[in-house]
Design a protein around this motif. Structure first.
Motif, PDB file in Angstrom:
ATOM      1  N   ILE A   1       0.913  -1.208  -0.016  1.00 34.55           N
ATOM      2  CA  ILE A   1      -0.022  -0.015  -0.098  1.00 34.55           C
ATOM      3  C   ILE A   1       0.752   1.146   0.081  1.00 34.55           C
ATOM      4  O   ILE A   1       0.602   2.225  -0.749  1.00 34.55           O
ATOM      5  N   LEU A   2       1.880   1.258   0.922  1.00 36.53           N
ATOM      6  CA  LEU A   2       2.786   2.428   0.780  1.00 36.53           C
ATOM      7  C   LEU A   2       3.675   2.726  -0.446  1.00 36.53           C
ATOM      8  O   LEU A   2       3.506   3.650  -0.891  1.00 36.53           O
ATOM      9  N   GLY A   3       3.888   1.691  -1.177  1.00 36.89           N
ATOM     10  CA  GLY A   3       4.592   1.770  -2.583  1.00 36.89           C
ATOM     11  C   GLY A   3       3.470   2.071  -3.639  1.00 36.89           C
ATOM     12  O   GLY A   3       3.904   3.098  -4.278  1.00 36.89           O
ATOM     13  N   MET A   4       2.403   1.693  -3.501  1.00 33.45           N
ATOM     14  CA  MET A   4       1.601   2.090  -4.544  1.00 33.45           C
ATOM     15  C   MET A   4       1.270   3.669  -4.192  1.00 33.45           C
ATOM     16  O   MET A   4       0.641   4.396  -5.066  1.00 33.45           O
ATOM     17  N   ARG A   5       0.876   4.087  -3.090  1.00 33.68           N
ATOM     18  CA  ARG A   5       0.682   5.306  -2.527  1.00 33.68           C
ATOM     19  C   ARG A   5       1.596   6.317  -3.215  1.00 33.68           C
ATOM     20  O   ARG A   5       1.395   7.326  -3.769  1.00 33.68           O
ATOM     21  N   ILE A   6       3.033   6.015  -2.871  1.00 34.06           N
ATOM     22  CA  ILE A   6       4.128   6.832  -3.424  1.00 34.06           C
ATOM     23  C   ILE A   6       3.875   6.782  -4.806  1.00 34.06           C
ATOM     24  O   ILE A   6       4.056   7.912  -5.509  1.00 34.06           O
ATOM     25  N   ALA A   7       3.729   5.770  -5.696  1.00 34.66           N
ATOM     26  CA  ALA A   7       3.783   5.891  -7.312  1.00 34.66           C
ATOM     27  C   ALA A   7       2.440   6.572  -7.620  1.00 34.66           C
ATOM     28  O   ALA A   7       2.550   7.419  -8.487  1.00 34.66           O
TER      29      ALA A   7
END
Length: 173
Positions: free
Chosen positions: A119-125
């Motif tokens: 979720i963190l990775g997707m939110r950054i992207a």
């Protein structure tokens, strides 16, 4: 009362000791990643490996320059930096076995029921380039190019989100 005084003195001493070592709260995201063995060159090499070159795009050298520019830009963004630092901290907490209901030995294997890292990775992207960034994150996360395969569960995803966002911005350019 004495415990509180000892705590204050210890915090003050640790802050001063860290300053003596050159570690200050205001250090850049690039410095914080470097402290964890992740150089900017590692990020750029990983982005270059992840990037899908199109024959109609600029030269490979020109594309690498664009990747460098995008990575530098987004590493200076306070929101990206905050999310990445959050992921770095969570990785340290997980390594110590201090995530609720997830022992350190299980954390190391990046279990499928741990989705907050994704979720963190997707939110950054997503923050960097919307749905196109998320789409690129999914591809990068599956292939784990470059340094990503060496990083812990949270760190690989927050760094992967940064790289995916930067790559998807370059695709648009």
């Amino acid at each position: 009362m004495i415990g509180e005084l000892i705590g204050r003195a210890t915090r003050r001493a640790v802050r001063e000791g860290l300053k003596d070592c050159g570690i200050t709260p205001s250090r850049s995201l690039e410095e914080r990643l470097e402290e964890r063995g992740i150089s900017f060159d590692d990020l750029l090499d990983t982005a270059e490996e992840a990037f899908v070159f199109h024959p109609d795009s600029s030269s490979e050298e020109g594309t690498v320059d664009l990747l460098r520019e995008e990575l530098k830009k987004w590493m200076k963004d306070v929101n990206v930096g905050s999310l990445v630092i959050g992921g770095l901290h969570l990785n340290e907490v997980g390594d110590q076995g201090n995530l609720p209901e997830l022992p350190a030995k299980d954390f190391e294997s990046d279990p499928v029921h741990l989705i907050s890292d994704e979720i963190l990775g997707m939110r950054i992207a997503n923050y960097i380039n919307g749905e196109k960034g998320v789409f690129e994150f999914e591809r990068v996360d599956r292939s784990k190019p470059g340094i990503l395969k060496e990083l812990g569960p949270f760190t690989d995803d927050v760094v992967g989100g940064l790289i995916a966002g930067a790559c998807s911005r370059v695709y648009e350019r």
